[in-house]
Design a protein around this motif. Structure first.
Motif, PDB file in Angstrom:
ATOM      1  N   ASP A 157       0.846  -1.193   0.000  1.00 16.86           N
ATOM      2  CA  ASP A 157       0.000   0.000   0.000  1.00 16.86           C
ATOM      3  C   ASP A 157       0.882   1.245   0.000  1.00 16.86           C
ATOM      4  O   ASP A 157       1.794   1.380   0.825  1.00 16.86           O
ATOM      5  N   ARG A 158       0.635   2.158  -0.919  1.00 15.02           N
ATOM      6  CA  ARG A 158       1.502   3.322  -1.068  1.00 15.02           C
ATOM      7  C   ARG A 158       1.371   4.303   0.099  1.00 15.02           C
ATOM      8  O   ARG A 158       2.297   5.075   0.373  1.00 15.02           O
ATOM      9  N   LEU A 159       0.235   4.285   0.827  1.00 19.02           N
ATOM     10  CA  LEU A 159       0.037   5.230   1.927  1.00 19.02           C
ATOM     11  C   LEU A 159       0.604   4.730   3.250  1.00 19.02           C
ATOM     12  O   LEU A 159       1.333   5.450   3.935  1.00 19.02           O
ATOM     13  N   ASP A 160       0.268   3.478   3.626  1.00 17.79           N
ATOM     14  CA  ASP A 160       0.665   3.028   4.962  1.00 17.79           C
ATOM     15  C   ASP A 160       1.659   1.869   4.960  1.00 17.79           C
ATOM     16  O   ASP A 160       2.073   1.398   6.018  1.00 17.79           O
ATOM     17  N   GLY A 161       2.041   1.360   3.773  1.00 21.12           N
ATOM     18  CA  GLY A 161       3.048   0.310   3.705  1.00 21.12           C
ATOM     19  C   GLY A 161       2.546  -1.088   3.986  1.00 21.12           C
ATOM     20  O   GLY A 161       3.339  -2.038   4.006  1.00 21.12           O
ATOM     21  N   SER A 162       1.250  -1.254   4.208  1.00 22.72           N
ATOM     22  CA  SER A 162       0.699  -2.588   4.447  1.00 22.72           C
ATOM     23  C   SER A 162       0.620  -3.361   3.133  1.00 22.72           C
ATOM     24  O   SER A 162       0.765  -2.801   2.046  1.00 22.72           O
ATOM     25  N   LEU A 163       0.378  -4.673   3.245  1.00 22.10           N
ATOM     26  CA  LEU A 163       0.274  -5.511   2.060  1.00 22.10           C
ATOM     27  C   LEU A 163      -1.174  -5.592   1.598  1.00 22.10           C
ATOM     28  O   LEU A 163      -2.085  -5.802   2.407  1.00 22.10           O
ATOM     29  N   ASN A 164      -1.380  -5.429   0.319  1.00 20.43           N
ATOM     30  CA  ASN A 164      -2.711  -5.514  -0.275  1.00 20.43           C
ATOM     31  C   ASN A 164      -2.738  -6.592  -1.352  1.00 20.43           C
ATOM     32  O   ASN A 164      -1.766  -6.757  -2.101  1.00 20.43           O
ATOM     33  N   ASN A 165      -3.861  -7.302  -1.440  1.00 21.48           N
ATOM     34  CA  ASN A 165      -4.101  -8.151  -2.601  1.00 21.48           C
ATOM     35  C   ASN A 165      -4.547  -7.266  -3.757  1.00 21.48           C
ATOM     36  O   ASN A 165      -5.292  -6.301  -3.562  1.00 21.48           O
ATOM     37  N   THR A 166      -4.099  -7.586  -4.953  1.00 22.16           N
ATOM     38  CA  THR A 166      -4.471  -6.781  -6.110  1.00 22.16           C
ATOM     39  C   THR A 166      -4.494  -7.656  -7.358  1.00 22.16           C
ATOM     40  O   THR A 166      -4.191  -8.849  -7.311  1.00 22.16           O
ATOM     41  N   TRP A 167      -4.857  -7.049  -8.461  1.00 25.49           N
ATOM     42  CA  TRP A 167      -4.945  -7.767  -9.728  1.00 25.49           C
ATOM     43  C   TRP A 167      -3.562  -8.161 -10.240  1.00 25.49           C
ATOM     44  O   TRP A 167      -2.603  -7.407 -10.097  1.00 25.49           O
ATOM     45  N   HIS A 168      -3.505  -9.319 -10.830  1.00 23.39           N
ATOM     46  CA  HIS A 168      -2.365  -9.671 -11.675  1.00 23.39           C
ATOM     47  C   HIS A 168      -2.861  -9.581 -13.113  1.00 23.39           C
ATOM     48  O   HIS A 168      -3.786 -10.302 -13.509  1.00 23.39           O
TER      49      HIS A 168
END
Length: 365
Positions: free
Chosen positions: A82-93
């Motif tokens: 995540d660009r704001l808080d640095g957490s990990l996000n699932n996203t599209w491949h």
């Protein structure tokens, strides 16, 4: 001067001028007949003769777009920061691909001389963990020549091709069986003409761990028997780097004109290396099975199950047993354009299950 003399003089002048122009006229040469491209139907549709030669050429390929998503333990989708808080996000491949293919063929006194090339260009992010999307390195997938049964160049390992690869699922190698074993090779396949074929291949391997580290090549040998009911095949391979061996047996059955089934089992040693070029699955053995049903002229329904035994006594998510189940439909929208949705289930021993989905658009030409 009378009128009669004037008319006669004018006529004489016109005749003289016309004669001079006729003498100066340039004769235009007849154009040579145009050499049109000739269709070559010896090797199937799409071939044409290269002008001035006896070589037939075909150019083809496909354009593909993939979009996948999934939860934490899925084999689809991807994870990013995540660009704001640095957490990990699932996203599209997501991935776009252009594949360019060429085939040539020519009859000689020693048999058919063939070549095949395939080049790949892609743009997208990675499946797994990805920071950003972008152009990926251009890749030479195949570049081989063949005379009769002798083939040399860059190709899939005979370990994958002779056993007919995997199933119809997009994720047919979620538990790998050697389908990505591209290698420089020298191979010979003998076709008896009655459905029986057998071959042997001397291979270089690829990657840091599996490119040969001496003058001793990897060795693959196998045989296949094909009839109207289906086929049975078996291959064995020796990895000269790790001094490990592996083998696979596969049975295909054409149950009806619409329904086809397959099952494939692999077994290999792992004393010096847990995984290698010819035993890429975790554990000593793995099994793959699937079915494909042609529902109508446009839709084909498929399903596949894959299982790897993992290393006995060590059941972590990185080297434990693994189960993968996939199902989907390949739908031909119009000739040359196919859309394939697929659902995938993935379960490592000791970990939560992962579920994901895949949507593929492919225009083949």
């Amino acid at each position: 001067m009378n009128i009669k003399s004037l008319l006669l003089g004018s006529a004489a002048a016109l005749v003289a001028v016309s004669g001079a122009r006729a003498a100066d006229a340039v004769t235009v040469a007849e154009p040579e007949p145009a050499e049109y491209v000739k269709i070559c139907d010896v090797y199937g549709s799409g071939y044409f003769y290269i002008p001035g030669t006896e070589t037939c050429l075909r150019v083809g390929g496909y354009v593909r777009y993939d979009a996948t998503l999934g939860n934490d333990n899925s084999i689809d989708g991807t994870t990013t920061t995540d660009r704001l808080d640095g957490s990990l996000n699932n996203t599209w491949h997501k991935n776009a691909r252009f594949e360019l293919k060429t085939w040539t063929g020519q009859e000689t006194e020693l048999g058919t001389l063939k070549t095949y090339t395939e080049s790949r260009f892609e743009f997208g992010n990675s499946n797994g963990f990805s920071a950003s999307a972008g152009n990926k390195s251009a890749k030479l997938v195949y570049a081989w020549m063949q005379l009769g049964g002798l083939r040399v160049g860059l190709d899939d390992s005979l370990y994958a091709s002779l056993s007919n690869y995997g199933g119809s699922a997009i994720q047919d190698s979620a538990i790998p069986y050697g389908d990505q074993a591209s290698t420089n090779l020298i191979s010979y396949v003998f076709d008896a003409g009655n459905g029986l074929s057998a071959g042997v291949s001397l291979e270089e391997g690829s990657g840091f761990a599996d490119t040969i580290d001496s003058y001793v090549p990897h060795i693959v040998a196998g045989a296949k028997y094909t009839q109207g009911w289906g086929a049975i095949s078996g291959v064995v391979a020796y990895n000269s780097n790790w001094e490990e061996w592996a083998g696979k047996i596969r049975v295909d059955v054409n149950a009806t004109d619409q329904l086809s089934l397959f099952v494939m089992a692999g077994y290999g040693s792992d004393g010096n290396s847990a995984v290698n070029f010819y035993k890429p699955w975790n554990g000593k053995w793995a099994i793959w099975g699937g079915a494909s049903f042609k529902a109508n002229e446009k839709a084909t329904i498929f399903g596949e199950v894959q299982y790897a035994a993992g290393n006995t006594g060590d059941w972590g998510p990185s080297d434990g047993s693994q189960l993968v189940v996939s199902a989907g439909v390949a739908y031909q929208v119009v000739p040359g354009l196919t859309v394939t949705p697929e659902i995938d289930y993935n379960k490592f021993e000791g970990s939560d299950a992962g579920v994901g989905g895949w949507l593929r658009f492919q225009r083949s030409f």
